[in-house]
Design a protein around this motif. Structure first.
Motif, PDB file in Angstrom:
ATOM      1  N   LYS A  18     119.930  24.281  10.973  1.00  0.00           N
ATOM      2  CA  LYS A  18     120.624  25.162  10.286  1.00  0.00           C
ATOM      3  C   LYS A  18     121.697  24.374   9.230  1.00  0.00           C
ATOM      4  O   LYS A  18     121.667  24.753   8.135  1.00  0.00           O
TER       5      LYS A  18
ATOM      6  N   ASP B  17     119.671  23.415   6.552  1.00  0.00           N
ATOM      7  CA  ASP B  17     119.423  24.368   5.556  1.00  0.00           C
ATOM      8  C   ASP B  17     120.802  24.736   4.799  1.00  0.00           C
ATOM      9  O   ASP B  17     120.734  24.898   3.323  1.00  0.00           O
ATOM     10  N   ASP B  18     122.022  24.654   5.264  1.00  0.00           N
ATOM     11  CA  ASP B  18     123.143  25.016   4.813  1.00  0.00           C
ATOM     12  C   ASP B  18     123.564  23.928   3.691  1.00  0.00           C
ATOM     13  O   ASP B  18     123.885  24.115   2.568  1.00  0.00           O
TER      14      ASP B  18
ATOM     15  N   GLU C 273     121.316  22.109   2.100  1.00  0.00           N
ATOM     16  CA  GLU C 273     120.288  22.474   0.822  1.00  0.00           C
ATOM     17  C   GLU C 273     121.024  23.364  -0.031  1.00  0.00           C
ATOM     18  O   GLU C 273     121.050  23.113  -1.197  1.00  0.00           O
ATOM     19  N   VAL C 274     121.659  24.415   0.542  1.00  0.00           N
ATOM     20  CA  VAL C 274     122.156  25.342  -0.162  1.00  0.00           C
ATOM     21  C   VAL C 274     123.363  25.094  -0.898  1.00  0.00           C
ATOM     22  O   VAL C 274     123.502  25.119  -2.144  1.00  0.00           O
ATOM     23  N   SER C 275     124.085  24.242  -0.180  1.00  0.00           N
ATOM     24  CA  SER C 275     125.461  23.754  -0.731  1.00  0.00           C
ATOM     25  C   SER C 275     125.393  22.740  -1.885  1.00  0.00           C
ATOM     26  O   SER C 275     125.756  22.860  -2.955  1.00  0.00           O
TER      27      SER C 275
ATOM     28  N   ALA D 145     122.412  22.044  -3.585  1.00  0.00           N
ATOM     29  CA  ALA D 145     121.771  22.713  -4.599  1.00  0.00           C
ATOM     30  C   ALA D 145     122.697  23.535  -5.667  1.00  0.00           C
ATOM     31  O   ALA D 145     122.666  23.521  -6.725  1.00  0.00           O
ATOM     32  N   LYS D 146     123.663  24.025  -4.935  1.00  0.00           N
ATOM     33  CA  LYS D 146     124.465  25.087  -5.957  1.00  0.00           C
ATOM     34  C   LYS D 146     125.503  24.030  -6.570  1.00  0.00           C
ATOM     35  O   LYS D 146     125.538  24.310  -7.944  1.00  0.00           O
ATOM     36  N   ASP D 147     126.133  22.863  -5.835  1.00  0.00           N
ATOM     37  CA  ASP D 147     126.878  21.948  -6.569  1.00  0.00           C
ATOM     38  C   ASP D 147     126.000  21.489  -7.954  1.00  0.00           C
ATOM     39  O   ASP D 147     126.490  21.260  -9.095  1.00  0.00           O
TER      40      ASP D 147
ATOM     41  N   LYS E 135     123.450  22.502  -9.482  1.00  0.00           N
ATOM     42  CA  LYS E 135     123.200  23.452 -10.389  1.00  0.00           C
ATOM     43  C   LYS E 135     124.488  23.788 -11.328  1.00  0.00           C
ATOM     44  O   LYS E 135     123.978  23.847 -12.460  1.00  0.00           O
TER      45      LYS E 135
END
Length: 583
Positions: free
Chosen positions: A185, A188-189, A191-193, A195-197, A199
């Motif tokens: 988890k 996963d978090d 990757e999201v965090s 990837a957001k930065d 992007k």
């Protein structure tokens, strides 16, 4: 038929009464030797039927003469006794135990009493002392009951422990599974965090690069159009027309050239990468509290058009407080502070090598606490809000002390090590960087539990005696700093690239203590020039601040990089000073 009765008495009989047949009782001592001899007497004391020959023992030994012998025929049967299952038999002679030797505290059969205890002064018949055993039997029963209860508790505890152990073993697998799920988890978090930065960075950068591209496409169009016009006039126009065009175009070309040059000097390649830290912090920390890695946003420019490196900020030191370090009545010598460090709340920790003391100072340099050590301390580092670690060199140990908010110091634990260590600083939350004494590995890594390992750096094959070198660590750029007092040199080792920068300068003489200051600059005690020298982490000497003290030796910087403390080693003029750090 032959029937065994109590006490091994053997009786030959005819069963039911038969005229002319009489009952015969056999001698018990003879029967024990497989002889069938008719008993003539019964000794109530010995509790035994005996033949005439065997009964003569009562006349032979004085202590048997008071036994009462009666005609065997007058005693039809012996009283039936409880079957002792052999407990009333002598282990050696397999005879009934009839005597007790009070001298040797030992049970005896007749043979034992005659052969083994004839010289003893107090061999008594058991029947005469049976009254004494009532209280003893009661005590034995109480004790046996206690033994039984305790043994039952042991059994119960053992069963419970086995059950708990079985549960714990199962729980290990469950714990690992939960940890695995939490880690998954977390990633996963992550990757999201990240990837957001990434992007967001991409969007912002692409907008900027698109504008730059559009501007330069206009410059290309303008230059192309001007080239065509100039070429056409030069090919077909008159001299006057060519002159007019050159005058009209010069200002336009200069302006266009200036704009393009600015853009050309700012050529850059933008990349995005993600590098994991060496040690991952696992849950329960959330992704918001800690990202187990670092998102690296990197700009690189072609070598030929690299702009000038911006100057590192030069720090300024303004003295706050100064105290003299004098020998008092309790001191064995003049105080020598070989180690300093700030607690997060601003209190200063110092170790006095000469007097074997750890001290606490408040922000006004008022001594508010102390702790007597049993060795000569060398260096100190703050581990957490209320914990410090102290090196002692010759003791081959690192002591961990608790420093309470009320300024009480207590020893928590001692960690044994295999190498002599002098200077010490934090590498991360679980490891120290330590400087060695007389070891070809001048700098090593030690965990908070005492595990020692080496850096992957090609250090020179050189040993540093005590008080000739100290080290520190720049955490965010992963660099080790090492001073060489005798060579007047500061070395900066880059761990990632396994390279080093050698810093030698006229402003650096006999470098001693070193601390990491604002912007990760280095603040070095230059003992030979009585100064604090500022060096960038890339090795440039930025400034030198003259101190009002001789031979500065130890230095530290507060956690917020706003205060510097320094002590010296000048005999008779030792002091401790604090300075405000500003840019």
């Amino acid at each position: 038929m032959a029937e065994k009765g109590s006490g091994n008495m053997t009786i030959n009989s005819s069963g039911d009464a038969v005229p002319g047949r009489t009952e015969q009782i056999l001698c018990q001592p003879c029967s024990s030797e497989d002889k069938q001899t008719v008993a003539d007497v019964f000794c109530s004391t010995c509790d035994e039927f005996q033949c005439t020959k065997c009964s003569k023992v009562h006349n032979t030994h004085a202590f048997l003469r008071n036994h009462k012998l009666v005609n065997a025929k007058k005693v039809k049967t012996k009283p039936v006794h409880f079957d002792m299952k052999g407990l009333d038999q002598c282990d050696e002679h397999q005879e009934v135990l009839k005597f007790f030797c009070e001298d040797e505290n030992q049970l005896c059969c007749s043979t034992c009493a005659i052969v083994d205890h004839r010289k003893c002064h107090s061999v008594v018949e058991i029947q005469k002392i049976t009254g004494r055993s009532a209280s003893t039997s009661s005590q034995l029963m109480v004790k046996l009951q206690e033994i039984k209860v305790k043994a039952e508790k042991v059994i119960k505890n053992t069963k419970s422990t086995i059950e708990q152990l079985d549960q714990d073993v199962k729980e290990v697998s469950l714990t690992i599974r939960r940890m695995r799920d939490n880690v998954m988890k977390m990633f996963d978090d992550l990757e999201v965090s990240v990837a957001k930065d990434a992007k967001s960075f991409k969007t912002e950068t692409v907008d900027k690069l698109t504008r730059k591209q559009s501007d330069n496409e206009k410059h290309v169009a303008e230059a192309t159009k001007s080239l065509e016009t100039t070429d056409n006039v030069h090919q077909n126009g008159t001299s006057s027309q060519q002159f007019i065009l050159e005058q009209r175009m010069r200002k336009q070309v200069d302006e266009l050239s200036c704009n393009v040059d600015k853009e050309y000097q700012r050529l850059e390649t933008v990349t995005v990468s993600f590098d994991f830290d060496e040690t991952l912090k696992l849950p329960p920390l959330s992704i918001a509290d800690y990202v187990p890695g670092q998102l690296t946003l990197k700009y690189s420019v072609p070598e030929a058009v690299k702009p000038l490196i911006p100057l590192d900020p030069i720090v300024k030191l303004t003295m706050i407080t100064s105290i003299d370090l004098k020998q008092t009545g309790d001191d064995v010598g003049e105080p020598l502070y070989t180690g300093l460090d700030f607690l997060p709340d601003g209190r200063l920790i110092a170790v006095d090598n000469q007097n074997e003391i750890c001290l606490i100072y408040n922000e006004k340099l008022e001594k508010v606490g102390s702790y007597q050590l049993s060795y000569n301390p060398l260096s100190v580092v703050v581990v957490s809000e209320e914990e410090v670690a102290i090196t002692s060199g010759a003791e081959f140990q690192i002591d961990f002390l608790r420093v309470s908010k009320s300024n009480e110091i207590t020893l928590i634990r001692t960690c044994k090590v295999t190498t002599q260590y002098d200077s010490i600083c934090m590498k991360d939350q679980r490891h120290f960087v330590v400087g060695t004494i007389d070891d070809t590995r001048p700098v090593r890594i030690v965990s908070l539990s005492g595990e020692e390992k080496d850096f992957s750096i090609n250090f020179p094959n050189k040993k540093y005696p005590i008080d000739t070198s100290v080290c520190t660590y720049i955490r965010y750029s992963d660099k080790v700093v090492l001073t060489d007092r005798n060579e007047h040199t500061v070395y900066i080792y880059d761990i990632k690239s396994n390279t080093r920068v050698v810093v030698k300068d006229d402003q650096i003489k006999n470098p001693c203590g070193v601390a990491v200051g604002p912007s990760d600059c280095l603040l070095v005690c230059s003992k030979g020039t009585n100064s604090i020298v500022q060096i960038s982490q890339t090795g440039r000497v930025l400034s030198s601040y003259k101190l009002d003290m001789y031979y500065p030796r130890s230095v530290c910087v507060s956690k917020d990089k706003s205060v510097l403390a320094v002590s010296n080693s000048a005999v008779g003029q030792r002091s401790l000073k604090t300075f405000k750090i500003t840019n």
